[in-house]
Design a protein around this motif. Structure first.
Motif, short mmCIF file in Angstrom:
data_model
loop_
_atom_site.label_atom_id
_atom_site.label_comp_id
_atom_site.label_asym_id
_atom_site.label_seq_id
_atom_site.Cartn_x
_atom_site.Cartn_y
_atom_site.Cartn_z
N SER A 82 22.48 12.60 84.79
CA SER A 82 21.20 12.00 85.16
C SER A 82 21.31 11.07 86.36
O SER A 82 20.31 10.76 87.00
CB SER A 82 20.60 11.25 83.98
N LEU A 83 22.52 10.61 86.68
CA LEU A 83 22.72 9.69 87.80
C LEU A 83 23.42 10.34 88.98
O LEU A 83 23.62 9.70 90.02
CB LEU A 83 23.53 8.48 87.34
N ALA A 84 23.81 11.58 88.85
CA ALA A 84 24.63 12.26 89.85
C ALA A 84 23.86 12.54 91.15
O ALA A 84 22.68 12.85 91.14
CB ALA A 84 25.16 13.57 89.29
N PRO A 85 24.58 12.46 92.28
CA PRO A 85 24.00 12.88 93.56
C PRO A 85 23.95 14.41 93.59
O PRO A 85 24.55 15.08 92.73
CB PRO A 85 24.98 12.32 94.59
N PRO A 86 23.27 14.99 94.57
CA PRO A 86 23.15 16.45 94.59
C PRO A 86 24.50 17.16 94.69
O PRO A 86 24.65 18.27 94.17
CB PRO A 86 22.28 16.74 95.81
N THR B 132 23.42 23.22 88.49
CA THR B 132 22.12 23.89 88.37
C THR B 132 21.57 23.77 86.95
O THR B 132 20.35 23.70 86.77
CB THR B 132 22.22 25.38 88.77
N ASP B 133 22.44 23.71 85.94
CA ASP B 133 21.94 23.52 84.57
C ASP B 133 21.27 22.16 84.41
O ASP B 133 20.26 22.04 83.72
CB ASP B 133 23.07 23.68 83.55
N ASP B 134 21.84 21.13 85.05
CA ASP B 134 21.22 19.80 85.01
C ASP B 134 19.85 19.82 85.69
O ASP B 134 18.89 19.24 85.19
CB ASP B 134 22.12 18.76 85.69
N LEU B 135 19.77 20.49 86.83
CA LEU B 135 18.48 20.62 87.52
C LEU B 135 17.48 21.37 86.65
O LEU B 135 16.34 20.94 86.49
CB LEU B 135 18.65 21.35 88.86
N ARG B 136 17.90 22.49 86.09
CA ARG B 136 16.99 23.29 85.25
C ARG B 136 16.46 22.48 84.07
O ARG B 136 15.28 22.53 83.75
CB ARG B 136 17.70 24.55 84.75
N ARG B 137 17.35 21.76 83.40
CA ARG B 137 16.95 20.98 82.23
C ARG B 137 15.92 19.92 82.62
O ARG B 137 14.90 19.74 81.96
CB ARG B 137 18.19 20.34 81.60
N THR B 138 16.16 19.24 83.73
CA THR B 138 15.24 18.20 84.17
C THR B 138 13.92 18.78 84.65
O THR B 138 12.85 18.27 84.31
CB THR B 138 15.91 17.36 85.28
N TYR B 139 14.00 19.85 85.42
CA TYR B 139 12.77 20.49 85.91
C TYR B 139 11.97 21.11 84.77
O TYR B 139 10.75 21.16 84.83
CB TYR B 139 13.10 21.54 86.98
N GLU B 140 12.66 21.58 83.75
CA GLU B 140 11.97 22.16 82.59
C GLU B 140 11.00 21.15 81.99
O GLU B 140 9.87 21.49 81.63
CB GLU B 140 12.99 22.61 81.55
N ALA C 264 19.74 12.89 91.52
CA ALA C 264 19.11 13.96 92.30
C ALA C 264 18.19 14.84 91.47
O ALA C 264 17.10 15.21 91.93
CB ALA C 264 20.18 14.82 92.97
N ALA C 265 18.59 15.19 90.26
CA ALA C 265 17.75 16.06 89.43
C ALA C 265 16.44 15.37 89.09
O ALA C 265 15.35 15.93 89.28
CB ALA C 265 18.50 16.47 88.16
#
Length: 156
Positions: free
Chosen positions: A4-8, A13-21, A74-75
């Motif tokens: 949740s705190l990571a830069p891009p 992609t799983d972190d992005l998908r989970r957050t965007y979901e 980033a996410a």
């Protein structure tokens, strides 16, 4: 580093998908599901819970409120920027039907969002009052705008 705190550069992609979901796809699913009921309202309103961290202006300003993260989260931050774009697009699409569609930056509140929020001390009721204010806008109120919890406009 926590996803949740990571830069891009460290965000998977799983972190992005989970957050965007949650922050993007979930909002679209709920909004579109409620549109038939909202269309029956004499004063249809949509208030999207965004974040000041989703403001590209604040993220790129030479002295930004949110640049201290140096590209972190980033996410989350990009999902809120995407939600802001959807807010504008819904506002444009639904304007002729009398909808008011706006985004709210509630500010950091004492919630279970993350450890920083839990110790923030900000009263969640203040943010809730901001959401209610936008939900009760008069017919000549703004649409396609972004506001802080206290009603101050937030730049996109």
């Amino acid at each position: 580093m926590s996803p949740s705190l990571a830069p891009p550069t460290e965000t998977g992609t799983d972190d992005l998908r989970r957050t965007y979901e949650t922050n993007v796809f979930g909002v679209v699913a709920v909004t579109n599901s409620f549109l038939p009921l909202l269309r029956r309202s004499p004063h249809p309103r949509i208030v999207n819970a965004s974040s000041g961290t989703g403001s590209l202006t604040w993220s790129t300003n030479p002295n930004p409120q949110f640049a201290s993260g140096r590209g972190g989260a980033a996410a989350y931050r990009s999902s809120k920027a995407a939600l802001n774009a959807l807010t504008v697009l819904y506002a444009q699409t639904l304007a002729e039907e009398g909808f008011k569609v706006n985004a709210l930056a509630p500010g950091l509140r004492a919630t279970d969002l993350n450890p920083r929020a839990a110790s923030a001390g900000g009263d969640p009721a203040e943010a809730a009052a901001g959401a209610v204010r936008l939900a009760l806008l008069p017919d000549d109120g703004p649409t396609g705008a972004f506001f802080s919890w206290d009603g101050t406009p937030v730049p996109w």
